[in-house]
Structures are given as C-alpha cells and as structure tokens.
Design a protein around this motif. Structure first.
Motif, short mmCIF file in Angstrom:
data_model
loop_
_atom_site.label_atom_id
_atom_site.label_comp_id
_atom_site.label_asym_id
_atom_site.label_seq_id
_atom_site.Cartn_x
_atom_site.Cartn_y
_atom_site.Cartn_z
N GLN A 25 -4.27 -33.87 20.39
CA GLN A 25 -3.43 -34.84 19.70
C GLN A 25 -3.61 -34.75 18.19
O GLN A 25 -2.65 -34.92 17.42
CB GLN A 25 -3.74 -36.26 20.19
CG GLN A 25 -3.36 -36.53 21.64
CD GLN A 25 -1.86 -36.51 21.87
OE1 GLN A 25 -1.27 -35.44 22.05
NE2 GLN A 25 -1.25 -37.68 21.87
N SER A 34 -1.65 -31.73 17.15
CA SER A 34 -0.22 -32.05 17.25
C SER A 34 0.25 -32.83 16.03
O SER A 34 1.31 -32.54 15.46
CB SER A 34 0.06 -32.85 18.52
OG SER A 34 -0.13 -32.07 19.67
N ARG A 35 -0.54 -33.81 15.61
CA ARG A 35 -0.16 -34.58 14.43
C ARG A 35 -0.19 -33.71 13.18
O ARG A 35 0.71 -33.79 12.33
CB ARG A 35 -1.09 -35.79 14.26
CG ARG A 35 -0.85 -36.88 15.31
CD ARG A 35 -1.61 -38.15 14.96
NE ARG A 35 -3.04 -37.98 15.16
CZ ARG A 35 -3.68 -38.24 16.30
NH1 ARG A 35 -3.00 -38.66 17.36
NH2 ARG A 35 -4.98 -38.09 16.40
N THR A 57 0.31 -30.52 12.93
CA THR A 57 1.38 -29.51 12.95
C THR A 57 2.75 -30.12 13.19
O THR A 57 3.73 -29.40 13.38
CB THR A 57 1.11 -28.46 14.05
OG1 THR A 57 1.08 -29.11 15.33
CG2 THR A 57 -0.21 -27.74 13.81
N GLY A 90 3.90 -31.55 15.77
CA GLY A 90 4.40 -31.25 17.10
C GLY A 90 4.62 -29.79 17.41
O GLY A 90 5.09 -29.46 18.51
N PHE A 118 2.29 -27.74 18.00
CA PHE A 118 1.38 -27.60 19.13
C PHE A 118 1.44 -28.88 19.93
O PHE A 118 1.36 -29.98 19.36
CB PHE A 118 -0.05 -27.34 18.68
CG PHE A 118 -1.04 -27.39 19.81
CD1 PHE A 118 -1.15 -26.33 20.69
CD2 PHE A 118 -1.84 -28.51 20.03
CE1 PHE A 118 -2.04 -26.37 21.76
CE2 PHE A 118 -2.73 -28.56 21.08
CZ PHE A 118 -2.83 -27.49 21.95
N ASP A 119 1.58 -28.77 21.26
CA ASP A 119 1.78 -29.97 22.07
C ASP A 119 1.42 -29.67 23.52
O ASP A 119 2.01 -28.78 24.14
CB ASP A 119 3.25 -30.39 21.97
CG ASP A 119 3.49 -31.81 22.47
OD1 ASP A 119 2.80 -32.22 23.43
OD2 ASP A 119 4.38 -32.49 21.92
N TYR A 122 4.07 -35.15 22.18
CA TYR A 122 2.71 -35.68 22.22
C TYR A 122 2.67 -37.20 22.07
O TYR A 122 1.72 -37.85 22.48
CB TYR A 122 1.84 -35.01 21.16
CG TYR A 122 2.19 -35.35 19.72
CD1 TYR A 122 1.52 -36.35 19.03
CD2 TYR A 122 3.19 -34.65 19.04
CE1 TYR A 122 1.83 -36.65 17.72
CE2 TYR A 122 3.51 -34.93 17.73
CZ TYR A 122 2.83 -35.94 17.07
OH TYR A 122 3.14 -36.23 15.76
N ALA A 161 0.59 -22.85 17.06
CA ALA A 161 1.53 -23.27 16.02
C ALA A 161 1.78 -22.17 15.01
O ALA A 161 2.92 -21.91 14.61
CB ALA A 161 1.00 -24.52 15.32
#
Length: 337
Positions: free
Chosen positions: A100, A103-104, A106, A108, A110-111, A146, A289
């Motif tokens: 997570q 994800s933040r 990048t 999203g 990477f998720d 995410y 990512a």
C-alpha cells in the motif's frame, strides 16, 4: 520479475578460500533448492558449518501458507474467496502494508489488487494466451485499485466483494528479506541470499570483499554481452523483465506486467529494469512500476524521490532494434567497469 540469463543474468562470485578479513575461523556455507516455483541459493560465513537449510525450508512453507496463490488453503486465497476479508498473519500484514505504501508512492502504478486482470490475461494460476476483450477489461477494472483495500487493526477488508489480491509482485522479495533476517537472528553478519533472482547482501564474502553480482550489458556490435560487476554492500536487487512470461498476438508481444490503471498488459520496448534498494521487498515492488513507466519516467521518479534510496538500470530497444541501456547515477557508482 526475475533475473534471467537473457539479460541481467545474476551469478554469485564466491571465493573458495576462507580468507575473511574479519575472522580466519569463519567458513563459507552454501545450500540451494527449489521453492515458490523457482530456485534459491543461500551463502554465508559462519564458524558453525551446520547448514541452516532446514530452518529456511520451514520458513518457505510458512510464507507459502500465507501468500501463495498455488496453495488452495492459503490465507491469501481465503481472502480472495471471502466477501468481506480476513484476519491477517504477520506475513500478510507486512506485505500489504508495504504494498500500500508503494501504491501510494507510485499513484497506483504498483497495485496488489491487480489479480482479476492478471487472471484475465492468462498470467495467473490458470494460464492461457489470448488478449481479453475490452469489455472484460473494463469489468475487471471495477474491482482493481489499492484504495479498495482497508486495513483495520489486523484485519484486511475489501470494499467490494469481487476484490482479489496477488502478492506475486513482492512475495519473492519479501521472502528474501525473511531469509536474511533468519540468518541475522542466528548471528550471521555476512551473507548473500538469492530467491529466484531477488538478492539481498550484507557484509563481505570469504575474501573480505563486498558480495558481487555479475550483470550483462548490451555490447553493441560485439558478439557477446560485456560483463560488469555490481557490488551489493548492504543492498538488495530485483529485476523485472518482459522476456519470461509473455505471449504474441499478431505483431504485438504482451508481457505479464499489467498496468493496474488501464488493465493492459505491457507491450513496450523495455526489456528489463533492475532496481537496487535497502531491502528486497522494496526493490521487488518498485521494479513493477518502473517497468511500466520506462527509462525516462522511471529514472526521473528516482531523481525526484531521493528519500526512497532507489537506483535502477534499464535495458531497452530503440526503434531500429538497437539495444540500449540507461542507469541512475548511483547504479553506475556501484558498478565496476
């Protein structure tokens, strides 16, 4: 997202003699095996030459029981089959938390909620080789993102019943870190752990030098790639590439890296990206990512976020088919030319 002999082929440069600068009594211990659908190699210096392989094997089983999509009764499969969520164990909690965060960072790119798309493209547990329809991609995107996951205490909660997660983008990096921590808990200060091409190093090898990874660089007109060394001093390395899991449809090659925002499988000129970070779960997560972004955007991201302590190297092709390379400055500093 693994090192492959086509590009960035990792090899371990380990001395045969016990010439450690720190202790003449330490000896090199080596063992290897198969786990998580790939290989693993562990090398370390120790006064006690009794192998820790049984403990490492038990650790693999423990992690698989939590995060393996190939084990029907695993915790991750129980989450995916549930309508609401599950109570996480320590492994899932660590992986979800870091996922997570990435994800933040990048936005999203990477998720781990990408599983419906991975399955749709045939890169999941059930394999096939065909491009899905635009309608099916749009449908799967409703359950991808995410922000559809909520962590409440030790519980992982899904905001839509159809949300499913896939930890394969970080599982081997996380496992590499776990093996490293196991070695350190046994008092081992000098080691190199390789799980399917995801590596983490600490200390020195038997000659008293930093652990070294050999990488292949594009050689232009030369018949063979040039060899260069990357010295891993307290660092981890992971590689993502489009050369292992892919299929061709028409003139397009679709690789297993999928854009969580568009739902489209990667079909770019990037052959591979290798990422160096302080721990392997970070290397493993960010290589996804950076692979999607390509060298220009990926290296710019690294420059703009020095706090992440990332370095990267890209292999890609130009329009005329010429193979090129692009490196972050810190990556070049770690190489012996």
């Amino acid at each position: 997202m693994r090192l492959n002999r086509l590009m960035f082929r990792a090899f371990l440069l380990i001395a045969c003699l016990c010439g450690s600068l720190h202790s003449h009594s330490q000896r090199l211990v080596t063992f290897e095996g198969q786990a998580q659908g790939t290989y693993y190699i562990v090398k370390y210096l120790s006064e006690d030459t009794v192998s820790l392989q049984p403990q490492v094997t038990a650790l693999f089983r423990e992690i698989d029981a939590s995060l393996s999509l190939w084990q029907p009764a695993s915790l991750i499969n129980r989450f995916n089959e549930s309508e609401r969520g599950v109570l996480m164990d320590a492994h899932m909690r660590t992986v979800v938390k870091r996922a997570q965060e990435v994800s933040r960072a990048t936005k999203g790119a990477f998720d781990i909620t990408v599983k419906p798309l991975v399955d749709l493209w045939g890169f999941g547990v059930i394999r096939h080789q065909r491009k899905p329809s635009a309608d099916s991609i749009r449908y799967a995107l409703q359950f991808t993102g995410y922000k559809l996951l909520q962590v409440k205490g030790d519980s992982l909660i899904k905001k839509k019943a159809q949300v499913q997660i896939d930890a394969n983008g970080v599982a081997q990096g996380y496992t590499t870190d776990c093996v490293a921590r196991l070695l350190e808990s046994c008092g081992i200060a000098n080691y190199l752990v390789d799980v399917g091409g995801e590596l983490r190093a600490k200390g020195v090898n038997a000659r008293g030098n930093s652990w070294s990874v050999g990488i292949e660089r594009p050689s232009g007109a030369a018949a063979r790639p040039q060899q260069a060394l990357l010295y891993l001093a307290q660092k981890s390395i992971a590689t993502s590439g489009n050369y292992r899991r892919f299929f061709d449809e028409g003139k397009t090659r679709y690789a297993h890296t999928i854009d969580p925002k568009t739902g489209i499988a990667l079909h770019s000129n990037v052959i591979s990206v290798t990422v160096v970070a302080d721990d392997c779960i970070t290397s493993d997560a960010f290589d996804n990512a950076l692979m999607l972004w390509g060298p220009e955007k990926g290296l710019k991201f690294i420059r703009q976020h020095p706090e992440l302590r990332l370095e990267a190297a890209y292999i890609f092709t130009k329009k005329k088919g010429e193979t090129k390379e692009a490196y972050s400055p810190g990556f070049l500093e770690m190489m012996k030319k």
